[in-house]
Design a protein around this motif. Structure first.
Motif, PDB file in Angstrom:
ATOM      1  N   ALA A  47       0.648  -1.256  -0.042  1.00 40.46           N
ATOM      2  CA  ALA A  47      -0.033  -0.159  -0.063  1.00 40.46           C
ATOM      3  C   ALA A  47       0.872   1.206  -0.106  1.00 40.46           C
ATOM      4  CB  ALA A  47      -0.959   0.120   1.117  1.00 40.46           C
ATOM      5  N   ILE A  48       1.950   1.226   0.938  1.00 39.48           N
ATOM      6  CA  ILE A  48       2.682   2.342   1.118  1.00 39.48           C
ATOM      7  C   ILE A  48       3.598   2.699  -0.321  1.00 39.48           C
ATOM      8  CG2 ILE A  48       4.696   1.654   2.304  1.00 39.48           C
ATOM      9  CD1 ILE A  48       2.642   4.854   3.011  1.00 39.48           C
TER      10      ILE A  48
ATOM     11  N   LEU B 220      -0.415  12.699  12.547  1.00 40.59           N
ATOM     12  CA  LEU B 220       0.425  12.750  11.452  1.00 40.59           C
ATOM     13  C   LEU B 220       1.506  13.642  11.780  1.00 40.59           C
ATOM     14  CD1 LEU B 220      -2.515  13.818   8.820  1.00 40.59           C
ATOM     15  CD2 LEU B 220      -0.887  11.674   8.759  1.00 40.59           C
ATOM     16  N   SER B 221       1.933  13.481  13.124  1.00 37.91           N
ATOM     17  CA  SER B 221       3.122  14.307  13.530  1.00 37.91           C
ATOM     18  C   SER B 221       4.459  13.550  12.566  1.00 37.91           C
ATOM     19  CB  SER B 221       3.422  14.114  14.878  1.00 37.91           C
ATOM     20  OG  SER B 221       4.660  14.625  15.277  1.00 37.91           O
ATOM     21  N   GLY B 222       5.182  14.438  12.076  1.00 38.18           N
ATOM     22  CA  GLY B 222       6.451  13.757  11.231  1.00 38.18           C
ATOM     23  C   GLY B 222       6.115  13.751   9.815  1.00 38.18           C
ATOM     24  N   ALA B 223       4.892  13.593   9.498  1.00 31.96           N
ATOM     25  CA  ALA B 223       4.473  13.507   7.949  1.00 31.96           C
ATOM     26  C   ALA B 223       4.614  14.841   7.384  1.00 31.96           C
ATOM     27  CB  ALA B 223       3.096  13.042   8.027  1.00 31.96           C
ATOM     28  N   ARG B 224       4.785  14.807   6.082  1.00 34.47           N
ATOM     29  CA  ARG B 224       5.197  15.946   5.238  1.00 34.47           C
ATOM     30  C   ARG B 224       3.825  16.480   4.662  1.00 34.47           C
ATOM     31  NH1 ARG B 224       7.536  17.728   0.054  1.00 34.47           N
ATOM     32  NH2 ARG B 224       7.190  15.761  -0.862  1.00 34.47           N
ATOM     33  N   ARG B 225       3.315  17.601   5.146  1.00 35.83           N
ATOM     34  CA  ARG B 225       2.071  18.120   4.608  1.00 35.83           C
ATOM     35  C   ARG B 225       2.424  18.687   3.227  1.00 35.83           C
ATOM     36  NH1 ARG B 225      -1.164  22.859   4.131  1.00 35.83           N
ATOM     37  NH2 ARG B 225      -3.075  22.302   4.924  1.00 35.83           N
ATOM     38  N   LEU B 226       1.816  18.177   2.230  1.00 35.09           N
ATOM     39  CA  LEU B 226       2.074  18.661   0.855  1.00 35.09           C
ATOM     40  C   LEU B 226       1.100  19.976   0.317  1.00 35.09           C
ATOM     41  CD1 LEU B 226       2.179  15.300  -0.870  1.00 35.09           C
ATOM     42  CD2 LEU B 226       3.929  16.617  -0.031  1.00 35.09           C
TER      43      LEU B 226
ATOM     44  N   LEU C  99       0.574   4.984   8.379  1.00 32.43           N
ATOM     45  CA  LEU C  99      -0.306   4.229   7.567  1.00 32.43           C
ATOM     46  C   LEU C  99      -1.056   2.964   8.391  1.00 32.43           C
ATOM     47  CD1 LEU C  99      -2.188   4.116   5.092  1.00 32.43           C
ATOM     48  CD2 LEU C  99      -0.582   2.239   4.209  1.00 32.43           C
ATOM     49  N   ALA C 100      -0.445   2.374   9.147  1.00 30.17           N
ATOM     50  CA  ALA C 100      -0.543   1.407  10.213  1.00 30.17           C
ATOM     51  C   ALA C 100      -1.422   1.992  11.141  1.00 30.17           C
ATOM     52  CB  ALA C 100       0.740   0.402  10.513  1.00 30.17           C
ATOM     53  N   GLN C 101      -0.690   3.089  11.809  1.00 29.13           N
ATOM     54  CA  GLN C 101      -1.374   3.768  12.803  1.00 29.13           C
ATOM     55  C   GLN C 101      -2.867   4.470  12.421  1.00 29.13           C
ATOM     56  OE1 GLN C 101       1.534   6.713  14.089  1.00 29.13           O
ATOM     57  NE2 GLN C 101       2.448   5.275  15.395  1.00 29.13           N
TER      58      GLN C 101
END
Length: 136
Positions: A9-10, A32-38, A77-79
């Protein structure tokens, strides 16, 4: 170690589109901490429904609802799958199903609300706002 379905999936789609409590400034944004906001986008493919403490999206045409797009990791994604009650073994039986949506940033995963929405307020334009809790 993550299950193979998460790796696939990822690898296929390393982005998620969010429209409710996961949005920046909302109570579940920390997931979403640490995710890159596009950035943000508007989609006419979804209608949101006010479920109360959170919204649910359905594949129904709208005037345009606002989504935020993030680049995520396999751990995130798992979280998110756990948070949204997604069931890989029976996607239609979880609280949310995870499907792909087209965005200006490429395809992204989006969580679609499985239960019925009869009697729930439809949001066909704009975005969902968190309910006022009476706490300042």
């Amino acid at each position: 170690m993550h299950p193979d379905y998460l790796h696939a999936a990822i690898a296929d789609t390393p982005r998620v589109a969010v429209y409710g409590t996961l949005k920046q400034g909302f109570n579940n944004a920390h997931w979403l901490s640490g995710a890159r906001r596009l950035g943000s986008d508007t989609t006419r493919a979804l209608t949101l429904y006010d479920i109360g403490p959170y919204p649910g999206a359905k594949w129904q045409a709208s005037k345009g609802v606002i989504i935020e797009i993030y680049e995520i990791s396999i751990d995130q994604l798992a979280q998110l799958d756990r948070l949204e009650g997604y069931r890989i073994d029976a996607p239609a039986q979880g609280e949310y199903d995870r499907q792909q949506i087209a965005t200006h940033f490429g395809r992204a995963w989006v969580y679609l609300y499985n239960p019925g929405v009869a009697g729930k307020r439809a949001i066909c334009e704009g975005g969902w706002e968190m309910p006022y809790t009476g706490h300042d």
